[in-house]
Design an enzyme around this catalytic site. Sequence first.
Site: not given
Length: 748
Positions: A228-232
């Site tokens: 994931t992108d960070w926090g996605a």
Amino acid sequence: MTVKEILSQLTLEEKAGLCSGEDFWHLKSIQRLGLPGVMVCDGPHGLRKQASEADHLGLKLSVPAVCFPAASATACSFDTGLLEEMGAALGQMCQAEDVSVLLGPAVNIKRSPLCGRNFEYFSEDPCLAGEMAAAHIRGVQSQNVGTSLKHFAANNQEYRRMTSSSQVDERTLREIYFPAFERAVKKAQPWTVMCSYNRINGEFASENKWLLTDVLRDEWGFEGYVMTDWGACNDRVKGLKAGLELEMPASGGVNDREIVRAVREGRLDEAVLDRAVERILNITLRYLQNHKPTVCDLDAQNQLARKVARESMVLLKNQGALPIAKEQKVAFIGAFAKTPRYQGGGSSHINATKVTGALEAAQGRFNVTYAPGYSLERETPDPALIEEAVSAAKAADVAVVFAGLPDAFESEGYDRAHMRMPQSHNALIEAVAAAQPNTVVVLYNGSPVETPWIDQVNALLEGYLGGQAVGAATVDLLFGDYSPCGKLAETFPLRLEDNPSYLNFPGVKDTVEYREGVFVGYRYYDSKKMPVRFPFGFGLSYTQFEYSALRLSADTLGPDDTLTCYLKVKNTGSRPGKEIVQLYVRDCTGAALRPDKELRAFAKVALQPGEEKEVALTLDMRAFAFYDVESHAWRAADGTYEILAGASSRDIRLSRAVTFQNPVKNPVQVHENWTVGDLLADPRTGPAAKKLLGQMMPDLDLEDEKAKEDMMLHVMLNLPLRSVRSFVAFDNDKLRELVDQMNAALKG
């Protein structure tokens, strides 16, 4: 141990744990099995490794590293070999700092000039973006360090990026927003792919099986793992089923427990979890087994950064002020001359090992004076600073104004509100240009800007965000040590309102509609024949180039054939230089609504004065195809295509026609709402349609040019078959018989 051996000894809880980070930058270790955690780091254009004492977000302290030019700059080099060389240097730095995966490159398409992260993206064109990304990946991974191709997919704005849904039709996704990812995966096989924050047509990218498995893995053959992108991450279990292996950063164990619970309750097959862990371990062990102590030559990397910046800058205007003669008296004006803007803000922000401004690079070598012209802390003009700058310009032979966009104008996290530079920069340029006819403007910015003063200045050099050696590279070009050779990887519109996404960017609340479809960037401007400030692919040189002798390897080709296009390029000027040859394809078949032309290949050619070289560029079926949503496949229609060789999308020098013929026709089914005209246009159904038309219009002679202008003919051509009953004595049985006859003809 092998991956299979490790997997066989993991507990359910350990397997779930390996699917999320240990902290913000590390993957989890399994100490009892001797499996260490590995680190991933930001930095498409330089390593941003968080120092141990830095904040948990990693937005402050990071280890010193060489800052190379951002993608907005490097794309303008059109030089895949150079990107591969830069990537290798980045990979070497990762090995030295024990980083297993470098989080980049980013290949999202520049849909609007306002996207706050455009400086980190390559282009508005998917062919160029994909080729540059593939080269970057090959370079980094040549050092046994992984990359993370991002942000997959349709992530083209910062506004509400974590909740917004990109509403995009399948053809537009396939032709504009997917191909850069597809090229990079197929040509370079990145170790990881990073999914984006946003939703696509209502479904989060992080849990979109069609995106992460059907397309990325099954169609394109991706072999690594998806993070994931960070926090996605939205729904962790649904994401795992869809093909999302790694959640970053750590979730505090919350989502790990969700995975364990789902397996125990029978909602998640443990085999799915095993597959995810195996994919992560494959990449982790690939790095660990090839990790080696490495020492970086930072001075050599700084020189490479200077070379990359020099190759990427674009000369947009020159009426004779450039190159500056070494004996001339020159006024460097503008705070960016001393303190350049050389990188963007946000997660790609590098703690540069050194930064060289143009003033520093020129002093001691040339007769240069300096006036700041504006304050870096304010946007409004300072009359005293402008007056000082005008005096310096008048006393010089040439004035060079350094301007552009300050840090606060473009960054990850928010989009730009307009395309204007600060008022202080524009006012300074106008005042200096009024006082000095030999005024040169150098721009440091990450994306297009309005240039209201363009007719007043003698020359304009677009430097983009050129990395830590940007000042030295600028001086190399200004004083003629090298000739500018970059070309724009995006269109500069005259005004923001001209952009095709203008009415639909950034959307309303959590929905953004991509109503412009495939008409993005030059595909729109050129199709509409709209004036632009600077077209895609445009760039000047200190020398001139002549194109000639375009020839094709065949006049006709089929779906399994390739077409090689040959042409000659000659340096007709007095200086060495490099020309970027661009090959576009124009569909003349009329089978689908398509842009006027589309970039399909390019090459950068170095030539000495008077030297001529032949360039060969190869095209396959995809270069001629559009995505057919009915059959969910790429289709090149039978008929004529133009091969266009040019110096920009608006400067086509040579053209040749080629015919595409597919022996296997597109599977279609005639029905009662097919028009007579469509049936007449297909050679398989044409004879029957012509006979039918003759029954409706007995006196018609289709070979007569005047007949083609007949109003009644056009009415008949647009009739659906069901309406023929009103003009010819057809009952329903006869109509069904005609439809069957047409379908039999299509099947051959």
